[in-house]
Design an enzyme around this catalytic site. Sequence first.
Site, PDB file in Angstrom:
ATOM      1  CG  HIS A  18       4.203   3.356  10.223  1.00  0.00           C
ATOM      2  ND1 HIS A  18       3.998   4.718  10.206  1.00  0.00           N
ATOM      3  CD2 HIS A  18       4.400   3.002   8.908  1.00  0.00           C
ATOM      4  CE1 HIS A  18       4.068   5.164   8.965  1.00  0.00           C
ATOM      5  NE2 HIS A  18       4.309   4.147   8.163  1.00  0.00           N
ATOM      6  CB  SER A 101       7.072   2.671   5.509  1.00  0.00           C
ATOM      7  OG  SER A 101       6.895   3.279   4.247  1.00  0.00           O
ATOM      8  CD  GLU A 119       6.520   8.429  -3.761  1.00  0.00           C
ATOM      9  OE1 GLU A 119       6.097   7.717  -2.846  1.00  0.00           O
ATOM     10  OE2 GLU A 119       5.773   9.031  -4.565  1.00  0.00           O
ATOM     11  CG  ASP A 170       1.290   2.317   2.603  1.00  0.00           C
ATOM     12  OD1 ASP A 170       0.037   2.279   2.616  1.00  0.00           O
ATOM     13  OD2 ASP A 170       1.956   3.163   3.247  1.00  0.00           O
TER      14      ASP A 170
HETATM   15  N1  SAM Z   1       4.535   3.863   2.821  1.00  0.00           N
HETATM   16  C1  SAM Z   1       4.562   5.249   3.241  1.00  0.00           C
HETATM   17  C2  SAM Z   1       4.651   5.304   4.745  1.00  0.00           C
HETATM   18  O1  SAM Z   1       4.118   4.401   5.424  1.00  0.00           O
HETATM   19  O2  SAM Z   1       5.279   6.225   5.271  1.00  0.00           O
HETATM   20  C3  SAM Z   1       3.364   6.010   2.764  1.00  0.00           C
HETATM   21  C4  SAM Z   1       3.084   5.842   1.317  1.00  0.00           C
HETATM   22  S1  SAM Z   1       1.688   6.709   0.689  1.00  0.00           S
HETATM   23  C5  SAM Z   1       0.334   5.868   1.387  1.00  0.00           C
HETATM   24  C6  SAM Z   1       1.691   6.149  -0.965  1.00  0.00           C
HETATM   25  C7  SAM Z   1       2.813   6.716  -1.806  1.00  0.00           C
HETATM   26  O3  SAM Z   1       2.855   5.965  -3.019  1.00  0.00           O
HETATM   27  C8  SAM Z   1       2.643   8.157  -2.210  1.00  0.00           C
HETATM   28  O4  SAM Z   1       3.789   8.876  -1.837  1.00  0.00           O
HETATM   29  C9  SAM Z   1       2.499   8.133  -3.743  1.00  0.00           C
HETATM   30  O5  SAM Z   1       3.128   9.230  -4.382  1.00  0.00           O
HETATM   31  C10 SAM Z   1       3.210   6.843  -4.087  1.00  0.00           C
HETATM   32  N2  SAM Z   1       2.776   6.153  -5.317  1.00  0.00           N
HETATM   33  C11 SAM Z   1       1.573   6.170  -5.922  1.00  0.00           C
HETATM   34  N3  SAM Z   1       1.553   5.272  -6.935  1.00  0.00           N
HETATM   35  C12 SAM Z   1       2.767   4.670  -6.940  1.00  0.00           C
HETATM   36  C13 SAM Z   1       3.343   3.620  -7.721  1.00  0.00           C
HETATM   37  N4  SAM Z   1       2.650   3.011  -8.705  1.00  0.00           N
HETATM   38  N5  SAM Z   1       4.599   3.221  -7.434  1.00  0.00           N
HETATM   39  C14 SAM Z   1       5.316   3.837  -6.443  1.00  0.00           C
HETATM   40  N6  SAM Z   1       4.816   4.817  -5.678  1.00  0.00           N
HETATM   41  C15 SAM Z   1       3.557   5.224  -5.916  1.00  0.00           C
END
Ligand code: SAM
Length: 288
Positions: A18, A101, A119, A170
């Site tokens: 972040h 994020s 998401e 991410d």
């Molecule tokens: N980027 C966020 C933040 O910094 O606040 C955190 C994200 S977390 C590490 C990863 C997220 O990706 C999870 O909520 C998960 O449900 C979602 N996810 C998993 N596979 C995905 C995909 N193929 N496409 C979109 N989202 C996905």
Amino acid sequence: MNYRHAFHAGNHADVLKHAAMLALCDALVAKPTPLFALDTHAGRGMYWLDAAQAKRTGEAAGGIDAIDRLQPGTEPAPLRMYVDAISACRQVHGPMAYPGSPWLLAHALRVQDRIACCELQPEEAEALKASIGGDARVAVHARDGYSAMHALLPPRLGNERFGRGLVLIDPPFEAQLEEFTTALRALRDALERWPQGTYALWYPIKQRRALQRTYRSMATMPAKSVLLVELLVRPDDSPLRMNGSGLMLLNAPWQFDARMRELLPVLADLLGEGTGASWRVEWLKAPA
Ligand code: SAM
């Protein structure tokens, strides 16, 4: 797919990711032309550090809680920006809030900019819509973030194309090292269609030596530059724990590496466990 970011919000990896993301946004908003940001794995947008999931892991203790103990006035500019953003979030959402994020992108970007957040988990996507859907600059897509890179890039605003912007990737790395294959493939495809974009791929580090092949693939990405920014909070001698994390940046803005060289030693000092912390900011492909 079992991953829920609520267990990990505000940990050392979130702090690195972040703070770096806010520094990228700061560099990109220096010019007045509109920006496009794509957050491919967006999560639920807002987290509470006193919620049961966060308390169960206690991971924020080695992340944002340690930053909260910082003496104001001594921090480098990229850390100040991050601390100010967390404080702005907490003024609205209360002292135990931690922004994801999408919230941070919305905070850092301007009225003329646009943000697309993907998401895949339906409940997480619903929560994200509830937390940020009211912001007219933000579109929430309950879909796979990698296919969205193909569908949404190059980004358009009506008949206009966005010249500049940021893609944050991410993923939860449930597929472990296989995730890199998927992410780097999606990045190669995206660079063909939007070569001027800035791209940031976050990754966990257990043992750095397991990443040697991945580093070699990263160095061949068809971008103008490839920069690695890594923070280890303890030695990378255990394959079982996330000992640190990194960001691979493609087409990083001018002098972004210098800003990270100010930030990383301070993060290593604040978040490192004992003397085993380390950091690096290194070009795999330096800008010409
Ligand atoms: N980027 C966020 C933040 O910094 O606040 C955190 C994200 S977390 C590490 C990863 C997220 O990706 C999870 O909520 C998960 O449900 C979602 N996810 C998993 N596979 C995905 C995909 N193929 N496409 C979109 N989202 C996905």
